[in-house]
Design a protein around this motif. Structure first.
Motif, short mmCIF file in Angstrom:
data_model
loop_
_atom_site.label_atom_id
_atom_site.label_comp_id
_atom_site.label_asym_id
_atom_site.label_seq_id
_atom_site.Cartn_x
_atom_site.Cartn_y
_atom_site.Cartn_z
N CYS A 170 0.82 -1.22 0.00
CA CYS A 170 0.00 0.00 0.00
C CYS A 170 0.84 1.26 0.00
N GLY A 171 2.14 1.12 0.22
CA GLY A 171 3.02 2.28 0.26
C GLY A 171 4.31 1.93 0.99
N SER A 194 6.98 7.72 3.14
CA SER A 194 5.77 8.52 3.31
C SER A 194 5.23 8.57 4.74
N ILE A 220 0.19 7.41 4.18
CA ILE A 220 -0.28 6.28 3.35
C ILE A 220 -1.75 6.01 3.65
N GLY A 250 -4.31 5.76 -4.73
CA GLY A 250 -3.69 4.51 -4.35
C GLY A 250 -4.70 3.50 -3.82
#
Length: 90
Positions: A6-7, A12, A17, A23
């Motif tokens: 997811c990130g 980040s 996120i 996303g």
């Protein structure tokens, strides 16, 4: 464990996120009942607590219903009916 990236928390941060509008997580927050396979016509949908991660692990598709969620929804429905029947009898 959710099997889809997811990130990158090192780049980040978790909060960024989680709150991102774009996303995967942003897309999942936009999912509505009618986007889900088989769920709109399910008689137990009011009792369902879906888990996208469980769906992905079990079916390979986050929009398909995992059998575990369907079983729990049916059991919650039956329990609710039983409670109502006991309430009316008292």
């Amino acid at each position: 464990i959710f099997p889809v990236a997811c990130g990158n928390v090192r780049r980040s941060g978790i909060k960024s996120i989680w709150q991102a509008e774009d996303g995967l997580l942003g897309d999942l927050r936009k999912v509505e009942l009618f986007d889900l396979d088989n769920c709109p016509e399910c008689r137990y949908k009011s009792y369902c607590i879906r888990c996208h991660a469980a769906a992905c692990l079990e079916t390979g598709d986050m929009l398909k219903p995992p059998s575990s969620s369907c079983r729990v929804a049916r059991l919650r429905y039956e329990q609710s009916c039983e409670r109502e029947k006991n309430y009316e009898a008292s």
